[in-house]
Structures are given as structure tokens and as C-alpha cells.
Design a protein around this motif. Sequence first.
Motif, PDB file in Angstrom:
ATOM      1  N   ASN A 196       2.458   4.576   1.153  1.00  0.00           N
ATOM      2  CA  ASN A 196       2.473   5.180   2.493  1.00  0.00           C
ATOM      3  C   ASN A 196       2.231   6.680   2.377  1.00  0.00           C
ATOM      4  N   PRO A 197       1.036   7.119   2.760  1.00  0.00           N
ATOM      5  CA  PRO A 197       0.711   8.537   2.552  1.00  0.00           C
ATOM      6  C   PRO A 197       1.617   9.471   3.349  1.00  0.00           C
ATOM      7  N   LEU A 198       2.176   8.968   4.439  1.00  0.00           N
ATOM      8  CA  LEU A 198       2.999   9.851   5.282  1.00  0.00           C
ATOM      9  C   LEU A 198       4.240  10.332   4.545  1.00  0.00           C
ATOM     10  N   LEU A 199       4.691   9.521   3.594  1.00  0.00           N
ATOM     11  CA  LEU A 199       5.919   9.894   2.902  1.00  0.00           C
ATOM     12  C   LEU A 199       5.724  11.125   2.022  1.00  0.00           C
ATOM     13  N   ALA A 220      -4.878  12.086  17.256  1.00  0.00           N
ATOM     14  CA  ALA A 220      -4.535  12.979  16.153  1.00  0.00           C
ATOM     15  C   ALA A 220      -3.947  12.183  14.983  1.00  0.00           C
ATOM     16  N   ASP A 248       2.051   3.243   9.357  1.00  0.00           N
ATOM     17  CA  ASP A 248       2.625   4.129   8.345  1.00  0.00           C
ATOM     18  C   ASP A 248       3.825   4.895   8.892  1.00  0.00           C
ATOM     19  N   ARG A 265       0.864  -1.158   0.000  1.00  0.00           N
ATOM     20  CA  ARG A 265       0.000   0.000   0.000  1.00  0.00           C
ATOM     21  C   ARG A 265       0.910   1.219   0.000  1.00  0.00           C
ATOM     22  N   ARG A 278       9.691   6.378  11.371  1.00  0.00           N
ATOM     23  CA  ARG A 278       9.457   7.159  12.586  1.00  0.00           C
ATOM     24  C   ARG A 278       8.886   6.265  13.689  1.00  0.00           C
ATOM     25  N   ARG A 280      -1.939  17.759   9.319  1.00  0.00           N
ATOM     26  CA  ARG A 280      -2.436  16.431   9.645  1.00  0.00           C
ATOM     27  C   ARG A 280      -2.067  16.058  11.072  1.00  0.00           C
ATOM     28  N   LYS A 281      -0.865  16.443  11.479  1.00  0.00           N
ATOM     29  CA  LYS A 281      -0.361  15.986  12.779  1.00  0.00           C
ATOM     30  C   LYS A 281       0.754  16.913  13.231  1.00  0.00           C
ATOM     31  N   ALA A 290       7.629   4.630   7.645  1.00  0.00           N
ATOM     32  CA  ALA A 290       8.317   5.833   7.176  1.00  0.00           C
ATOM     33  C   ALA A 290       9.549   6.131   8.035  1.00  0.00           C
ATOM     34  N   TRP A 320       3.093  18.292  10.180  1.00  0.00           N
ATOM     35  CA  TRP A 320       3.016  17.507   8.940  1.00  0.00           C
ATOM     36  C   TRP A 320       1.824  17.989   8.160  1.00  0.00           C
TER      37      TRP A 320
END
Lengths: 313, 757, 181
Positions: B49-52, C25, C123, B47, C129, B80-81, C127, B73
Motif C-alpha cells: 500500500n503506497p499510502l502507508l 486528486a 488504499d 499489493r 482512512r 500527492r493529496k 490504510a 501527503w
Amino acid sequence: MEYQWEWLVVVYLYLGGLGAGLFVFSAIFDFMNQKHFEPLARIAALLAPWPVALGAGLLIFDLGSPMRFWRLFSTVQWTSPMSVGSWLLVAFTMTSGAHMLLWARSNPEMPIGIGGLHLPLPSGVRRVELRRTFTALGAPMGLGVGIYTGVLLGAVPARPFWNTPMVAMLFLFSALSTAAAALLLVSTLRKTTVSSIPERRLLYTADIGIILIEIFLIVPYFLHNALSTASQARSLDLVLGGPFTLAFWIGFVALGLLLPLIVEVLDLVPLIAGRKKASHSPLWAYVSAIPVLAGGLVLRWVFVFAGQVSHFG
Amino acid sequence: MSTSQNPPREGQSMSRRSFLQAGTFTVAGLALASAPFTSHLVRSAPRPNPLLEDQAIRTSCGLCVNKCGVTAWVRDGVIRKLDPIDEHPKSRGMLCARGNAGVQALYDPNRVKSPLIRVGERGAGRWRQTTWDEALDHVAENLLKVRTEMGPEGVMFSSTEGFQEHFFRAFAEAWGSPNVVRHPTLCLASMVHGMFSTFGEVPAFDLRKTRYIILAGANRFEALVTPDSVDLMRNVGKRQKLVVLDPRFTITASKADDWFPIRPGTDLAFVLAMMSVIFEEGLQDQNFLDRYTIGQEALREHVRKHTPEWAAEETGIAAREIRRVAREFASAAPAAVFYPGRRSSWTENDTQFRRGIAVLNAIVGAWDRPGGCLPKTRIAIEEPLVFPPDDIAADRCYDLETLFPLANHKDGTYLALRRSILESAKSPIGAWMIYKQNPLHSVPNTNATLEMMKKIGFIVAIDTSPSDTAWMADVILPESMYLERTDPPHSVAGAVPVVLNRRQVVPPRHDTKSCIEIVQGLAERLGLAEYFDYTVDDWIEAAIEPLTINRKELDERGFYSTLEEPNYGRTLRDGYRFRTKSGKIELESVRYREQSYPALPTYVKPRSGRPGAYRLITGRSALYTHAALQSLSWLGGADPEGCAAWIHPKVADRHGLSDGDVVRVRSSQGEIEVPIKATPRIREDCVFVPHGFGSRSAGLSDYAHRGGRDSELLEDHEDTITGNAAMHETFVELFPTGRHIEIAKLPVSSRIEGGLR
Amino acid sequence: MTRYAMAIRTANCVRCMGCVVACRAENDVPEGSSRNWIGQTELRGRFPHVGVDFVPGQCMQCEEPHCARVCPVGATSKDEDGVVRIDRDVCIGCRYCVLACPYDARFANHELGVADKCDFCTDRVRAGREPACVQTCPSRTRVFGDLDDPDSEISTLVASERTHRKKLEAGTEPKIFYIDS
């Protein structure tokens, strides 16, 4: 913590057991091969698929993502009672459905819904034999569905109130008991077959036996939990002084088991002794059948809700 | 309804979520449509990774005074965070609960979204949305009217610290009003004074290396999470002994090796008795005393009578325990700290107590050595634009110099100022400009504050949310939130100094402005534009000129620092002159003697209440910032019991109360209704009312309306030297109301565990 | 192989709720539910000699997860990295797993119609973290890492400190280690 499973699941487990029980009775009466029990076998057969199908519908409706219910049937998860149970439910619904249709032909003037339906069969297929094949197939499935409704709960160690094999047994026999009561009720309501003495004697006898078994299952249920892990012992507090005490002891045991037991025994003894003519008043039948039906619902309500309150550790 | 328990109204709390999910819905819709044709076996496919894809922007948190380093972020223009900056020298890689809730605060639907001008009665909540031009014209017009009638001093300015407070204060100066009041006299003025009069500065504390720490009422684990808290938390149980004096068994107390439920207001007795033991048993650092201090003989004589037996009578703590703590403290020194606390607005004798702490730390030599009190250093940055040149000619509306000659006059004193307005037949103040402050909660005696507001014709609140005070104003000028602003860098003094950077993460969501823009808008209309003819960018460029870092690097790193570890011993070298009058550490204060204040830490017996009355104590939760953020469901929702008043079970029995019963708490000044929690975690003679609850502003969610305002009960006592509000001098009585609410219902995030294992 | 796990130094925890809010969050947890929590023991002792502990909890990432066992559609499974995950595209929302968890670590996400729980911030970890609760913690209560890496901090801690795991009698082999102090 919020309840994950609420009324829909209670009713689903109840209806599943009821349908399964009806089928089992239909099979028993059918194989008894006595002409005067045939109407009972037919009523049971015609009724059996409906509660199960309705219950399954409720279950789907209760899902967080009902549109994905089909995923249940895209896989078999052998370790999941729910997966096995879902397949069993489908197989049983189909078998009991076919079974119902085959019974329907036997009595065109049956007013119960589908009773008048004529299912054409290819020539050379004998209806009764075909029907009995389905009866033979469906009876173990019915027992399975009855047991499954309890195994679904009993297989969860995290809920100590549920986590004993006695729950499956209790649910099975309660299912049979509610089925017997349902038959008694329907046969009483239907003028044509009202209270034929052998029918009533048969249903009473069956129900008395089942109720006695239930009573003798409650004892080992308590023993098993009391002597098992600390959490299981503690979980009994829920019905021994806890919030579910009244529902369990008054709603289920007193009203759902003891009251009908007494009524049935009182009504049955003279019948067996032949000392008096069978009373044609339907009151006795109602007074025993309705509490049994209600008691079965209370039993499932108590277990579904109390089990979720009980915690492991 | 001051005791409402309802969750916030529908649709008040979902905004960021709906933002983030706006995109997902379409995708989910497609997935659903195609679902029947995909097998669940697809799930193992990798999948993305949207965080990247998220963009990381470093800035500084703005929800409390600490300004922790934060990485925001950002995805599709939405934050988002928020995460901590791991290597940040000040926040040490942590972000507390409210710091994490900064996202919710930003997307909070309860924010003030455009300038508002009141149309109904004050406080009725009827507002007219307007443009900035109209709002600023309106404010300017009213300020000018006051200036014409009363002179510039007819406008009062009050504010609380922040990266842009500077501009607000500069505006007050340019305007020419001496009637300026800041937050210290509601907070730490007495602590600052106690330290300053002893050491010539307010030190930092080397809590990473301290082996023995005493906290007197300083609730470092529960009331706020700052570097000191972090250093203590990470050392709990390791090589460190923690002693807590507090009438309540706080979370801090729960981590202590010793908790003493001291009688409120008697802490100085404990300190003096410790000193008497230390001198009596020769445990002081004689070399240190001889070399760096003045007044040791007088002090020794002064504390002689303050024996542990005497202190036991005062404090309720056994004499042998006081002796033991004194010995342990002295033997751990110099790696020992008697911590002076932060919000030190307790008693009328508070400065003496804080001075006592400073002196105690000094006599064991816990100064400028590993594990002790550490003098602070500061990284020099430019304060580029200084103005205005002229001194303010007008006089204050109250005689601060006479009342509190040694107080920090720039900050004003809140209670004395309010008193002068209330006591004048004609109010000396015609307009009140409030920046980032909520006096209806923060200033004791809310009824008096409301009275004062009635006498002031025009009130402007600059705030991000509709606080109780903003709700009572005539104009609300909405400030952009910290995540929407670029602010001037801040140089924060400390044992390890740091320059903090705040940079805009997302553009303002609503029609809001930062303080400097508001100030410039007003200045332009008031003929003061020349004092503000710069941009924040100009300011930043000038400020960081002396640093070995450029703007781009500073933005990328988020902070600037030069030291990893404190530089010990700078003030212990020959020739160092402490910034006291004598140039030494003053055990006996020269200035105090000059002003006829007791020059040695001098105990005053706390007042006692009427029979049947309880001492009111108050305190904060680190989930909130004073009376702000209670409104957020992420915080308020995690803290259902937070609004409850604590009483001892015996007190509860006496009044026939149990958990969740609503009680009327009454003082001489006011009354509130709050649910109670009966707990053995508090002394029998005290009632604890948490600060910041019971907001009345209908613009806030019901989480903020729970409980009651402690400020309505507090009487206006003040510290004799600094004018700091004394918030633990009020006595209250309890009256059951017969009502009950469910407070015991724990949220999913905090359950009662059967035991540790 | 990788086997992610967490160690929790209960003694450090001051119940600041940083982890709880950070998780909310990060993972968009609906209101009224939470993927993690900070339990509180009953007050011990009598005034003034009282004590209380704060005990953070969340999905224990069991080696033998009951939740996965009872799932009728195979939506929950333990991945190669030892983390128990829910495939939100597969879950039908029957909540059987919620009831099957001895730790009550799961909940029904009513917004999505699926079961929900901690997944060690998949995730974030992928990534590079730390999970949100771990990174944000002011008191360094939590240590996250790979049990199969002998040099990881968590391996060292589990090897050197006295630890315990909760409800072992449930037979799920949880991978959150509580450090006794």
C-alpha cells in the motif's frame, strides 16, 4: 457520455458476421452436392476466413491495451459473451482457415488469392472427406459467430436498446444476407462463373428468404422492447423519431432490405417462370447486392451507436 | 475572445500527474515486458500500500480567507493529496473543492516561475525573465525615483488579507505612504460597520444550535464554504428552519424552507417590517432590551410605519409571509439568527441594512446565548515586532476623513482613492505596489481602473499567478504558494477561537519567494532593513510564547485551540461594557447621530433603471476564489456553465435568446459578451453575471477566459457610510450577438438525473 | 466478513464538488472523466415555488456486478470486502464493462488503456482512512462503513432511516443507500 465502441467495432461485428455467413453458405452449397453449385461453395470457402480474421484484428487494435489481447486466451469466462465469443472466433478462424486450404487444392486455377496453394496431405487421407469434416465442424461455429455478434450486444441489460434476444437473431440473418450478397457480387464480378442461372436463382432465393425473415424479426424486436421495461420502451425512441431514425428506416430497412427485395423479386420471377432468358447484365446483381452489403453495415452502426446512447432506468 | 469555450491548451494541466508518474513509467515498462509470463491469477497476491509510505504534513489552506486545516501527503518530495484535518476546530474536518485543487494550483504550469520585467507595451504580454537581484534592484530604483519626485506618498500600496500580508503592510508603513488600500471596501466593510456600530464588535453566529436562520443574499452553500456554511449544511432539514431572501434560486435557496425572490435592494424593508411586527405583537425580548440596549423607544417609533403591507410593496413579498417569518423568528429566539452576510457590497445604503440586521437580532435577544449571535474571543499571541515608531507625516491623496469619517481609515476606500487619482490633472500616485490583489476584476468599473493604471508610471504585482492585473503590471514578483511557505501563526477570533499554523510542505518549485523575503529584499535596497531584521522562525517563536504549546507540537497538530464549545454569556454579566460609545448595544447609534447619519436603520428606496434595463446582480462560486483558480481544469472543468449569465426565460424570449447564445451586456460603463442560461431560477427584472470569469491574461488557461468580467459593467457606486463598493446598483441592457456556444454540455461529473429515484 | 457500503444523505448535498475534486486528486483521474459525479434533478415546480435536488453518484459496488460478469479476462471482480475492483494489470481495455454498467459509473481511462471506476479508495481504506470523497465532504453527505458490522454508523443508518437504492430493477444489488428525507 462518450461512445465506448465506435467504427472499429461496427466493422468488426460486420466482418465477423459476413465471414460466418460465407462459411455457412459454403457448407450449404457443398452439402447440396450439386456439381454446378461447387464453384459457389468454393468461392464462399475461400472468402470466409478473411473477414473474420480482419475483424478480429480490428478488435485487438480497438483495445485500450492491445498488447494484452492474449489475456483473452488465458482464461475462459463463461458469463462473458466476449470471452466465449473470442474463443469461438479463434476456433472458427482456424477451422475456416483449414477448410479454405482444403478447398484451394480442388481448383488450382482459382485466381482468388490462395486459390493456387497446394496443401500436401499424408497419403491415405482423402481430401474431400477431410474437408467435409471441417465443413461439418465449422458450420455450427459459423452460426455461433453470427449469433455471437448480436449476443455481445444483447447480453447487456444496461443498454435497453440491445437487451433482447431479437438482436442476436437479427444480426445472424443479416450476416447471412450480407454473405449471400457478397457471393452474388463476387460471382457476378468473376467472368468464369458469371450469372449462371441456377447460381443466381439460388442466391436470390436464399436472400429473399433471409430478407423476409429479417423483416419479420424487426416486428418482434419492436414489440419485445415496447412491451418490456420502461427503459426498453423508451430506447425505441432512438429509431422512432430519435437521432437514428433515418439511418435505421432509410439506410437499413428501405435501402438494405426493401430495395434489394424488390430488385431480386423482379429479377427472379422471370427466371423462375422461364419466360425470358436470363439477363447477362450484371446491373441487377449489383443493384441488389450492394444495398444489402451496405444495409448490413448500417444495421450494425445503428445498433452499436444507438445502444450506447440508451440508458437503463 | 471573451466567450471562448476551448479547454486549456495541450500540456497545461498535467504537471503533477507527470511528476507522480515519472516513477511509475519504468515500473510499468518492466511489468509490460514480463507480462506474457505472468498469469492474471497473480492479481490476488497482496499489493504493497503506497499510502502507508506517504509523509503527512499539517498546514493551513491558503486558497481563501478561511484557512482550513489541511494534511498534505507527500511522496518523493511531491504533494500527492491534500486532506482535511478531521479534528480541526475551524474547518470541522472538511476541505472544499478548491482546497482539494490546491495540489493542481501548486503544480499549475501557468504559475509565474521567476521575476518578470515587462519589455513590450503594458498588457502585451512580453516579459523578460530575470533574477531576483535584478528585479528587486529595478523595483527599488523606481520606488526611489518616485520618492524623490513625489515623496513616499507617491507610492500606493494595496493588498488583500493573508498570513503574510502583515509584512507587506509593514513595508508600506516603513516606507511612509498613507496611500494604502485594502480589500474591505470591495467586500464586507458595510457589514462590519453595521455590526460594530450596534454591538461594538462583529459577532460570530452559533449556527450549530440555531433553530431559525434567515439568509438575505448570503449564499452560504454556493458562494463559499466556511465554518458557517458547514454548520448550516450539516443541519439542513434537522430542527432548523432556513429562510432565504435572494433574487436568484441559488443552491442555498434550494435548501431553504422558504425562498423569497426579493426585489434587489429592498432587504432592509423586510427587516424593518419584521421589527414592526415584533414590536406590535410584543414578541421582543423586553428584558434584554431594557438591560443591554439603548434607543428602544426611538426604534419602536421608527419602525411603526414600516408595516408588512408597506414592505410588501417594496420587497414583492406578501405581507402575511413577512408577518409569519417575523413571528417564527421571534418565537425561535434567542436561538435565531438573521445572518448579516459576508460580501456586503450591494447598495449605497448597505451599512444601514446591515445595522438593521444587527438591531433585529438584538431586539429578540439573540445575543451571546446558544443559537444566537455570539461575541468572539481571541487567543492572545504575541505580535512580536512593532514598527516603525513614527506616524506617517504625509496626507492621503484623498480626504478620507471628510468623505467617510466613520470608515476604517487604515483600510482606505478603493473607489474614492481611484477617483482622486483619475480626477487629478497630475496623478498623485507614481507607483503602485499590489500584493495578492486583482483590482481589474475586484474593483467595479474596470475601464476606470485601467485609466488609473495609465496615470501610474510604475506598477508592481506580487502574485502567484499571472492574473489580469499582474498581466498589466511592469514587474511581476512571483510569490511562493502557501504550500511552499512557512508563515507566521494566525490567531483567529471566533466563538471558538483558534490559532492557525502554516508550515512549508515542499520547497518552492520555481524561483519564487515569500512575501517577507520580497519585503526584506526591497527594504535592504531602500535603507529600511532595520525594520525587517528577523526571520519567520523568530517571529513564530515569539508569537507562540504565550501558548501552552511549543513549535514542534504546533507543527504536528497544525493548529492550537483551548475551547471545544463557545463560552456563553460572558457579555451578559453585570458590569460588561460593550465596545460602543455608550457601552450598550446601540439600537440607535450614538456615533451615527454625531455624524448626522440616520442613527436608526433607515430605508432608502433602491434606484430603478431605464425601461428595458435589468438590474445587474453578481456573485461568486465556491469553486473559485474571486477571479482566481478559474484557470484550473479540476475546477473550471467541473463547471462548464459557471461562466454563463442567468436570465429569466421570459427575458430570453423577449430577446430571442436561448441557452448558450452569446449576448452583449451593456451598462453605462462598459460591455461584455457572455453566453446566457435561461432559467426560472432568477427574477425577471435581474441579470446575473457570475464574478471572476472572462480573464484577459494570456498567461491563464482558457477555462479562465470563458465568460466576461462583471467588473467591466459595474458602475462606481459606494456605500454612503463606509465607502464600500455597491455592486448591485448597476442596470444593464441586453443585445443578442447572434453567436452561440455550447454551454449546456455537462461534464461527466454533473449529470442531469431523471429524478430522485 | 466485511461488506463496505455507502449511505448518501441527499438532503445535505449542496453540490460543492468537493468530493469530485478530491476523488480526482486522490485517484489521478484523467481530465474529461470522473469516478464520481453530482447529478442534478430537473427543476420542479413553477417560479417561485421551485425545487431541485443534488444527487451524488459513483460506482454502486453491486453485490451482483454486471461489469464483472461480462469481463472477458476476469479483470473485474468483487472482493471479499464487497468492493468491486479492476485489476489494472489484467484489464485489456475492451470497455465491455463500461457499457454493461447500468449506472454508467465506469469509463475508459485512456491514459492507462484500462477501465476505471470508484473502488472506495482501496488504499486509503486499507490504510485506515476514509475514502477521499467521504472525508472531504463539508456537508457530511456521505457515510462509509461496513454493513456486516451491526454497530457501524452505516448499519445503523440503513436500519433506522428510510433509504432507497437506485435502479434495483437492473438486478445488481447496489450497495449505495440513498437516505430519503
